[in-house]
Design an enzyme around this catalytic site. Structure first.
Site, PDB file in Angstrom:
ATOM      1  N   LYS A  58       0.837  -1.202   0.000  1.00  0.00           N
ATOM      2  CA  LYS A  58       0.000   0.000   0.000  1.00  0.00           C
ATOM      3  C   LYS A  58       0.863   1.239   0.000  1.00  0.00           C
ATOM      4  O   LYS A  58       1.836   1.318   0.751  1.00  0.00           O
ATOM      5  CB  LYS A  58      -0.864   0.009   1.285  1.00  0.00           C
ATOM      6  N   LYS A  82       4.914   2.540   8.744  1.00  0.00           N
ATOM      7  CA  LYS A  82       3.768   3.411   9.067  1.00  0.00           C
ATOM      8  C   LYS A  82       2.500   2.586   9.276  1.00  0.00           C
ATOM      9  O   LYS A  82       1.769   2.773  10.242  1.00  0.00           O
ATOM     10  CB  LYS A  82       3.570   4.392   7.905  1.00  0.00           C
ATOM     11  N   LYS A  94       5.439   1.941  -2.725  1.00  0.00           N
ATOM     12  CA  LYS A  94       5.380   3.315  -3.211  1.00  0.00           C
ATOM     13  C   LYS A  94       5.716   3.333  -4.677  1.00  0.00           C
ATOM     14  O   LYS A  94       6.439   2.453  -5.163  1.00  0.00           O
ATOM     15  CB  LYS A  94       6.410   4.158  -2.455  1.00  0.00           C
ATOM     16  N   THR A 178      -4.434  13.480   5.886  1.00  0.00           N
ATOM     17  CA  THR A 178      -3.032  13.521   6.312  1.00  0.00           C
ATOM     18  C   THR A 178      -2.852  14.661   7.313  1.00  0.00           C
ATOM     19  O   THR A 178      -2.302  14.486   8.409  1.00  0.00           O
ATOM     20  CB  THR A 178      -2.106  13.727   5.093  1.00  0.00           C
ATOM     21  N   ASN A 207      -0.999  19.629  -0.835  1.00  0.00           N
ATOM     22  CA  ASN A 207      -2.194  19.097  -0.163  1.00  0.00           C
ATOM     23  C   ASN A 207      -2.040  19.110   1.354  1.00  0.00           C
ATOM     24  O   ASN A 207      -2.885  19.628   2.073  1.00  0.00           O
ATOM     25  CB  ASN A 207      -2.487  17.687  -0.690  1.00  0.00           C
ATOM     26  N   SER A 334      -7.201   5.973   3.978  1.00  0.00           N
ATOM     27  CA  SER A 334      -7.179   5.097   2.797  1.00  0.00           C
ATOM     28  C   SER A 334      -7.689   3.704   3.177  1.00  0.00           C
ATOM     29  O   SER A 334      -8.428   3.059   2.427  1.00  0.00           O
ATOM     30  CB  SER A 334      -5.755   4.946   2.254  1.00  0.00           C
TER      31      SER A 334
HETATM   32  N1  GLU Z   1       0.984   8.947   0.061  1.00  0.00           N
HETATM   33  C1  GLU Z   1       0.502   8.908   1.391  1.00  0.00           C
HETATM   34  C2  GLU Z   1       1.599   8.541   2.362  1.00  0.00           C
HETATM   35  O1  GLU Z   1       2.761   8.747   2.097  1.00  0.00           O
HETATM   36  C3  GLU Z   1      -0.729   8.033   1.521  1.00  0.00           C
HETATM   37  C4  GLU Z   1      -0.563   6.611   1.162  1.00  0.00           C
HETATM   38  C5  GLU Z   1      -1.870   5.840   1.070  1.00  0.00           C
HETATM   39  O2  GLU Z   1      -2.906   6.388   1.409  1.00  0.00           O
HETATM   40  O3  GLU Z   1      -1.797   4.694   0.657  1.00  0.00           O
HETATM   41  O4  GLU Z   1       1.365   8.111   3.462  1.00  0.00           O
END
Ligand code: GLU
Length: 399
Positions: A58, A82, A94, A178, A207, A334
């Site tokens: 994810k 995380k 990622k 976030t 954002n 998410s």
């Molecule tokens: N890009 C965001 C992060 O770095 C969200 C990742 C997601 O929601 O999967 O945490």
């Protein structure tokens, strides 16, 4: 040195010094399961599927001119920790495309988003790897990605990406999640530290930075300085954030803003702030500028904004709320979106907020309870996340 070499050094150090991990455990942790290198409309891209012991890979996909494999690997690793730290049943991944999309037309944005999905069609999936927005990708990008995926496979699959527009299966509260998550944590930390009426500075107005400014202002906090890539705006009495957002949306940059003082963007961190919120790119606070920071609390809304050297310089002067907690509201919501897509039941804004608050403050509380004397919140958070991933790997027989 690439960013991931720093990550390797940090994690080996934490693993050995604070956790007594064996070499094979450290090496398991730091080895990505899969790296997909692709090309989309002539641009180079990567999807790093780091670890899926706790659930499907994810993490976001970013479009940025500085993307390279080492950066994407680091960001993917941070997603693993995380999610584990916050008890979100996902692994980590990622994606990134090396491109500067700033002057893209809508059509070019759409074509690139769809091309990425065509390149990754067999690698992503609702129970396999679930992309989301990141730097310079947003809910519209997710809408195109969902649509392209469904066109290829000929069936509805809303949960293949998260961070979608509400009308296409997005969750209420996701776009600000976030920032909102970080602010729940910040408020609790301010309370525990006994800091009232803090002066807040926010580095970055994408954002995360913009929504943080908006939410803080709505709750009557004093945001005295914000920056973008062209300049920083300062007003010691507190900025009018709605005016700034309108200006930024119309002009695209702060450089020539006239209502308040404009200073160099680099000078934001040395202002007289109680709270500094880095919400831009990795390593923006480093050995060259960390000693200028006066803030007592640093809320890392960006991923990896402090280098190890900066962390060493600042850790005794400031309470650093690490990125893997501070910005985890994004992936937490998410996860809520993914559940809603799976069940087909959609939650109210209030339900989302209550659940987000409970989850993120639950993690914070655990960290406060587990934190040992002279051990930072960052180290405590890493220990907790790492322990969980290794436990899952052992239970699966992978270690
Ligand atoms: N890009 C965001 C992060 O770095 C969200 C990742 C997601 O929601 O999967 O945490």
């Amino acid at each position: 040195m690439g960013l991931f070499e720093h990550v390797e050094k940090d994690i080996s150090f934490i693993g050995k010094k604070y956790m007594g991990l064996k070499d094979k455990e450290i090496s398991y942790l730091l080895t990505p399961k899969n790296i997909v290198r692709f090309e989309a409309n002539g641009f180079e891209g990567y999807r790093v599927q780091f670890n899926n012991d706790l659930g499907p890979f994810k993490g976001g996909i970013r479009f940025h001119q500085e993307v390279d494999e080492s950066e994407v690997k680091s960001l993917a690793f941070w997603m693993v920790i995380k999610c584990a730290l916050n008890n979100v049943p996902f692994g980590g991944g990622k994606g990134g495309v090396n491109v500067n999309p700033k002057n893209f037309s809508e059509k070019e944005y759409e074509e690139l988003s769809r091309a990425v999905v065509r390149a990754l069609k067999n690698d992503i999936g609702v129970d396999k790897d679930i992309p989301a927005p990141d730097v310079y990708t947003n809910s519209q990008v997710m809408a195109w990605m969902r649509d392209e995926y469904e066109k290829i496979f000929g069936k509805q699959e809303p949960g293949v990406v998260t961070g979608k527009p509400i009308e296409l299966g997005g969750s209420k509260g996701r776009s600000e999640s976030t920032s909102q998550g970080g602010i729940y944590v910040l408020k609790e930390v301010l309370k525990r530290e006994g800091i009232k009426d803090p002066r807040i500075g926010i580095e970055g107005f994408g954002n995360a930075g913009m929504n943080a400014a908006k939410i803080l202002r709505n709750q009557r906090y004093k945001v005295v300085c914000v920056s973008d890539s062209t300049g920083a705006v300062y007003n010691k009495r507190g900025l009018d954030i709605s005016k700034l957002i309108k200006y930024k949306q119309a002009k695209g940059k702060f450089e020539n803003y006239e209502e308040d003082t404009v200073i160099k963007k680099e000078d934001l961190i040395e202002q007289d702030l109680d709270v500094l919120i880095p919400a831009a790119m990795a390593e923006s606070i480093n050995k060259d500028n960390a000693h200028k920071v006066k803030a007592k609390i640093i809320l890392e809304l960006a991923n990896g904004p402090l280098t190890k050297e900066a962390d060493d310089i600042l850790k005794d002067k400031a309470l650093i709320i690490p990125d893997i907690l501070a910005n985890s509201g994004g992936v937490i919501v998410s996860y809520f979106e993914w559940i809603q897509n799976k069940t087909g039941e959609y939650w109210t804004e209030e339900e989302v907020q209550n659940k987000l608050k409970e989850k993120i403050l639950g993690t914070l509380k655990e960290l406060y309870n587990e934190q040992e004397k002279d051990v930072s919140m960052r180290i405590t958070a890493y220990k907790k996340g790492i322990r969980k991933v290794l436990k899952a790997a052992k239970l699966r027989g992978a270690l």
